[in-house]
Motif scaffolding. Sequence first.
Motif, PDB file in Angstrom:
ATOM      1  N   LEU A  89       0.813  -1.217   0.000  1.00  0.00           N
ATOM      2  CA  LEU A  89       0.000   0.000   0.000  1.00  0.00           C
ATOM      3  C   LEU A  89       0.850   1.272   0.000  1.00  0.00           C
ATOM      4  CD1 LEU A  89      -2.921  -0.943   2.423  1.00  0.00           C
ATOM      5  CD2 LEU A  89      -2.960  -0.814  -0.067  1.00  0.00           C
ATOM      6  N   THR A  90       1.883   1.300   0.802  1.00  0.00           N
ATOM      7  CA  THR A  90       2.663   2.537   0.912  1.00  0.00           C
ATOM      8  C   THR A  90       3.642   2.724  -0.240  1.00  0.00           C
ATOM      9  OG1 THR A  90       4.227   1.439   2.399  1.00  0.00           O
ATOM     10  CG2 THR A  90       2.434   2.687   3.418  1.00  0.00           C
ATOM     11  N   VAL A  91       4.328   1.670  -0.655  1.00  0.00           N
ATOM     12  CA  VAL A  91       5.266   1.793  -1.772  1.00  0.00           C
ATOM     13  C   VAL A  91       4.502   2.017  -3.078  1.00  0.00           C
ATOM     14  CG1 VAL A  91       7.002   0.583  -3.160  1.00  0.00           C
ATOM     15  CG2 VAL A  91       7.143   0.527  -0.686  1.00  0.00           C
ATOM     16  N   GLY A  92       3.360   1.358  -3.227  1.00  0.00           N
ATOM     17  CA  GLY A  92       2.564   1.500  -4.441  1.00  0.00           C
ATOM     18  C   GLY A  92       1.872   2.843  -4.573  1.00  0.00           C
ATOM     19  N   THR A  93       1.727   3.588  -3.478  1.00  0.00           N
ATOM     20  CA  THR A  93       1.045   4.884  -3.545  1.00  0.00           C
ATOM     21  C   THR A  93       2.003   6.066  -3.365  1.00  0.00           C
ATOM     22  OG1 THR A  93       0.476   4.707  -1.197  1.00  0.00           O
ATOM     23  CG2 THR A  93      -1.175   3.975  -2.778  1.00  0.00           C
ATOM     24  N   VAL A  94       2.725   6.099  -2.260  1.00  0.00           N
ATOM     25  CA  VAL A  94       3.593   7.249  -1.987  1.00  0.00           C
ATOM     26  C   VAL A  94       5.075   6.963  -2.212  1.00  0.00           C
ATOM     27  CG1 VAL A  94       2.004   8.371  -0.398  1.00  0.00           C
ATOM     28  CG2 VAL A  94       3.659   6.742   0.493  1.00  0.00           C
TER      29      VAL A  94
END
Length: 155
Positions: A89-94
């Motif tokens: 979730l975090t690497v794929g978004t921010v």
Amino acid sequence: MDNRDAIGSWLSGPRAAAEEAGVDFGYRGEQLGLPEHGPGSIARPGRRLGALAVDWGFSVLIAYSLITDGYRPATGNWALLVFFVLSVLTVGTVGCTPGKRLFGLRVVSVGTGAVSPLRAVARTILLCLAVPALIWDRDGRGLHDRLARTVEVRI
């Protein structure tokens, strides 16, 4: 070649022997078009391991307190699942996990800069397997980064 030179090249490795022979390997990230120092340069292993430790600590804390309600044999498995979801979730978004942000790191795609969610999933699956992360290339990228065509850089 003196026997001491042969033993010395064996102990220092093939890279040192090649450098003594005049081969120029350049700096980490040069082949990728990244700067040698400062923002945008390849992240060093110490920062990467520190960020991984923070992210794993968060995952264990979440699994320990919210899912298993105390330490049980299944806590590690739940922590791995939390780590997977957190990373995707975090690497794929921010582009960075909380641990990477704390250590001033970011994951970027080699060609485009932004990491697509599909690449984030592939990278995280390989990272959770652990073995690809232990195999590095000359730029210091793990096999999980090479296969996902990503690189960790300094912010």
